[in-house]
Design a protein around this motif. Structure first.
Motif, PDB file in Angstrom:
ATOM      1  N   ASP A  98       0.633  25.852  32.344  1.00 30.93           N
ATOM      2  CA  ASP A  98       0.917  25.593  33.764  1.00 30.93           C
ATOM      3  C   ASP A  98       2.158  24.717  33.907  1.00 30.93           C
ATOM      4  OD1 ASP A  98      -1.313  27.056  34.644  1.00 30.93           O
ATOM      5  OD2 ASP A  98      -2.618  25.355  34.278  1.00 30.93           O
ATOM      6  N   LEU A  99       3.255  25.154  33.308  1.00 32.49           N
ATOM      7  CA  LEU A  99       4.464  24.351  33.266  1.00 32.49           C
ATOM      8  C   LEU A  99       5.326  24.515  34.513  1.00 32.49           C
ATOM      9  CD1 LEU A  99       5.500  25.123  29.588  1.00 32.49           C
ATOM     10  CD2 LEU A  99       4.377  23.063  30.425  1.00 32.49           C
ATOM     11  N   THR A 100       6.235  23.582  34.648  1.00 34.52           N
ATOM     12  CA  THR A 100       7.285  23.710  35.655  1.00 34.52           C
ATOM     13  C   THR A 100       8.350  24.683  35.150  1.00 34.52           C
ATOM     14  OG1 THR A 100       8.445  21.846  34.667  1.00 34.52           O
ATOM     15  CG2 THR A 100       6.945  21.352  36.503  1.00 34.52           C
ATOM     16  N   SER A 101       9.290  25.031  36.033  1.00 31.29           N
ATOM     17  CA  SER A 101      10.392  25.940  35.675  1.00 31.29           C
ATOM     18  C   SER A 101      11.716  25.328  36.119  1.00 31.29           C
ATOM     19  CB  SER A 101      10.184  27.310  36.323  1.00 31.29           C
ATOM     20  OG  SER A 101       8.977  27.897  35.894  1.00 31.29           O
ATOM     21  N   PRO A 102      12.184  24.296  35.402  1.00 36.35           N
ATOM     22  CA  PRO A 102      13.436  23.642  35.792  1.00 36.35           C
ATOM     23  C   PRO A 102      14.640  24.472  35.357  1.00 36.35           C
ATOM     24  CG  PRO A 102      12.625  22.667  33.779  1.00 36.35           C
ATOM     25  CD  PRO A 102      11.578  23.664  34.215  1.00 36.35           C
ATOM     26  N   PRO A 103      15.828  24.161  35.868  1.00 38.74           N
ATOM     27  CA  PRO A 103      17.034  24.852  35.416  1.00 38.74           C
ATOM     28  C   PRO A 103      17.311  24.536  33.945  1.00 38.74           C
ATOM     29  CG  PRO A 103      17.427  23.609  37.450  1.00 38.74           C
ATOM     30  CD  PRO A 103      16.109  23.172  36.922  1.00 38.74           C
ATOM     31  N   ALA A 104      17.840  25.536  33.225  1.00 40.35           N
ATOM     32  CA  ALA A 104      18.274  25.308  31.844  1.00 40.35           C
ATOM     33  C   ALA A 104      19.486  24.370  31.848  1.00 40.35           C
ATOM     34  CB  ALA A 104      18.630  26.645  31.206  1.00 40.35           C
ATOM     35  N   ALA A 157      20.187  26.418  45.116  1.00 41.15           N
ATOM     36  CA  ALA A 157      18.805  26.398  45.607  1.00 41.15           C
ATOM     37  C   ALA A 157      17.792  26.220  44.498  1.00 41.15           C
ATOM     38  CB  ALA A 157      18.504  27.690  46.364  1.00 41.15           C
ATOM     39  N   SER A 158      18.203  26.380  43.230  1.00 45.53           N
ATOM     40  CA  SER A 158      17.254  26.259  42.127  1.00 45.53           C
ATOM     41  C   SER A 158      16.667  24.856  42.025  1.00 45.53           C
ATOM     42  CB  SER A 158      17.915  26.642  40.802  1.00 45.53           C
ATOM     43  OG  SER A 158      18.957  25.757  40.490  1.00 45.53           O
ATOM     44  N   MET A 159      17.356  23.866  42.569  1.00 44.43           N
ATOM     45  CA  MET A 159      16.834  22.513  42.507  1.00 44.43           C
ATOM     46  C   MET A 159      15.596  22.333  43.380  1.00 44.43           C
ATOM     47  SD  MET A 159      19.873  20.614  44.637  1.00 44.43           S
ATOM     48  CE  MET A 159      19.102  19.072  45.033  1.00 44.43           C
ATOM     49  N   PHE A 160      15.365  23.267  44.314  1.00 43.76           N
ATOM     50  CA  PHE A 160      14.202  23.166  45.194  1.00 43.76           C
ATOM     51  C   PHE A 160      13.022  23.987  44.687  1.00 43.76           C
ATOM     52  CE2 PHE A 160      17.978  22.750  47.997  1.00 43.76           C
ATOM     53  CZ  PHE A 160      17.817  21.423  48.347  1.00 43.76           C
ATOM     54  N   ARG A 161      13.219  24.716  43.589  1.00 41.66           N
ATOM     55  CA  ARG A 161      12.161  25.592  43.083  1.00 41.66           C
ATOM     56  C   ARG A 161      11.714  25.115  41.707  1.00 41.66           C
ATOM     57  NH1 ARG A 161      16.052  29.653  44.676  1.00 41.66           N
ATOM     58  NH2 ARG A 161      16.486  29.964  42.443  1.00 41.66           N
ATOM     59  N   GLY A 162      10.618  25.703  41.242  1.00 40.66           N
ATOM     60  CA  GLY A 162      10.204  25.491  39.860  1.00 40.66           C
ATOM     61  C   GLY A 162       9.333  24.292  39.611  1.00 40.66           C
ATOM     62  N   GLY A 163       8.739  23.724  40.658  1.00 41.30           N
ATOM     63  CA  GLY A 163       7.807  22.621  40.465  1.00 41.30           C
ATOM     64  C   GLY A 163       6.426  23.124  40.080  1.00 41.30           C
ATOM     65  N   PHE A 164       5.464  22.214  39.984  1.00 43.44           N
ATOM     66  CA  PHE A 164       4.099  22.600  39.663  1.00 43.44           C
ATOM     67  C   PHE A 164       3.534  23.514  40.741  1.00 43.44           C
ATOM     68  CE2 PHE A 164       3.607  18.471  37.142  1.00 43.44           C
ATOM     69  CZ  PHE A 164       3.602  19.115  35.920  1.00 43.44           C
ATOM     70  N   SER A 165       2.736  24.499  40.324  1.00 40.01           N
ATOM     71  CA  SER A 165       2.056  25.357  41.298  1.00 40.01           C
ATOM     72  C   SER A 165       0.905  24.607  41.972  1.00 40.01           C
ATOM     73  CB  SER A 165       1.540  26.623  40.610  1.00 40.01           C
ATOM     74  OG  SER A 165       0.658  26.286  39.542  1.00 40.01           O
ATOM     75  N   PRO A 223      10.947  23.511  30.115  1.00 35.21           N
ATOM     76  CA  PRO A 223       9.783  23.414  30.999  1.00 35.21           C
ATOM     77  C   PRO A 223       8.823  22.293  30.607  1.00 35.21           C
ATOM     78  CG  PRO A 223      10.270  25.710  30.562  1.00 35.21           C
ATOM     79  CD  PRO A 223      11.175  24.902  29.667  1.00 35.21           C
ATOM     80  N   THR A 224       8.656  22.044  29.301  1.00 41.14           N
ATOM     81  CA  THR A 224       7.793  20.935  28.897  1.00 41.14           C
ATOM     82  C   THR A 224       8.344  19.603  29.396  1.00 41.14           C
ATOM     83  OG1 THR A 224       8.960  21.044  26.770  1.00 41.14           O
ATOM     84  CG2 THR A 224       6.745  21.945  26.841  1.00 41.14           C
ATOM     85  N   VAL A 225       9.650  19.437  29.301  1.00 41.52           N
ATOM     86  CA  VAL A 225      10.263  18.187  29.755  1.00 41.52           C
ATOM     87  C   VAL A 225      10.193  18.086  31.279  1.00 41.52           C
ATOM     88  CG1 VAL A 225      12.376  16.816  29.801  1.00 41.52           C
ATOM     89  CG2 VAL A 225      11.769  18.099  27.749  1.00 41.52           C
ATOM     90  N   GLY A 226      10.428  19.190  31.960  1.00 36.90           N
ATOM     91  CA  GLY A 226      10.281  19.180  33.412  1.00 36.90           C
ATOM     92  C   GLY A 226       8.878  18.806  33.838  1.00 36.90           C
ATOM     93  N   SER A 227       7.875  19.262  33.088  1.00 33.03           N
ATOM     94  CA  SER A 227       6.484  18.946  33.411  1.00 33.03           C
ATOM     95  C   SER A 227       6.180  17.471  33.182  1.00 33.03           C
ATOM     96  CB  SER A 227       5.547  19.815  32.562  1.00 33.03           C
ATOM     97  OG  SER A 227       5.747  21.176  32.838  1.00 33.03           O
ATOM     98  N   ILE A 228       6.716  16.924  32.087  1.00 32.96           N
ATOM     99  CA  ILE A 228       6.539  15.491  31.848  1.00 32.96           C
ATOM    100  C   ILE A 228       7.210  14.689  32.954  1.00 32.96           C
ATOM    101  CG2 ILE A 228       7.139  13.589  30.290  1.00 32.96           C
ATOM    102  CD1 ILE A 228       6.963  15.663  27.991  1.00 32.96           C
ATOM    103  N   ALA A 229       8.410  15.098  33.342  1.00 31.22           N
ATOM    104  CA  ALA A 229       9.124  14.396  34.402  1.00 31.22           C
ATOM    105  C   ALA A 229       8.356  14.451  35.714  1.00 31.22           C
ATOM    106  CB  ALA A 229      10.517  15.006  34.579  1.00 31.22           C
TER     107      ALA A 229
END
Length: 206
Positions: free
Chosen positions: A44-50, A8-16, A54-60
């Protein structure tokens, strides 16, 4: 490349706040590339899986979309949660062919492929090249580098931590192909440094 993950982590951790956050990150990325060597910090970063930062997730989440082809290095492509998070949050397509990629994300820099193995663009359309996002340990504390070129007044001194030695020879060859060549974003937990293909790197003491 199709990735399956039931986590389920793939559905969480996007921008607020997707619109506001994406606009903010976009400005920061453009600023980093326009002023090579400047340290650009994120909030205000994303929270992707390790191990995706988070910086890379935000750029993506800002730059990738359904028309984007992404190449992930083996350290990331083998991780179903990371690949699933990226495809779910960006709708981008994963590709196994580095030369086909619009963006490449590399976590294991010791195994960084040759920059020439990615799209270099053409003389007529140099913008059709791959932008590489390299995950590094930090924006300070590494070998001191001197950057020069467009967007830099005189010389910029930076010390990104985690770049392998073979990167510097690759970067010199990359610059020699101008106007073709790849652009690079160095992404650490605290922010990014932009390395457009026009930036020249001199090693401290070299």
């Amino acid at each position: 490349m199709e990735v399956q993950s039931n986590n389920a982590s793939m559905f969480r951790g996007g921008f607020s706040d997707p619109v506001f956050n994406a606009q903010s990150v976009f400005r920061r990325v453009m600023d980093a590339l326009a002023r090579p060597g400047s340290v650009v910090r994120f909030d205000d970063l994303t929270s992707p899986p390790a191990p995706l930062l988070p910086t890379v997730g935000s750029i993506a989440a800002t730059l990738f979309d359904h028309d984007t082809r992404i190449w992930l290095d083996p350290a990331l492509s083998r991780n179903g949660e990371v690949a699933g998070w990226l495809t779910f949050n960006t709708s981008a397509q994963l590709t196994l062919q580095s030369y086909d990629a619009d963006f490449a994300v590399v976590a294991d820099l010791e195994s960084l492929p040759s920059l020439e193995s990615f799209s270099q663009g053409t003389q007529e359309y140099p913008d059709r090249s791959t932008t590489l996002i390299l995950q590094i340990d930090g924006l300070m504390g590494g070998r001191k580098l001197h950057l020069s070129g467009p967007g830099i007044e005189d010389v910029a001194a930076v010390a990104p931590k985690g770049l392998p030695e073979h990167f510097f020879d690759q970067w010199a060859s990359n610059g020699a192909r101008f106007p073709r060549g790849a652009d690079v974003l160095l992404a650490a937990p605290e922010g990014i440094i932009g390395l457009p293909r026009t930036a020249k790197i001199s090693l401290s003491g070299g």
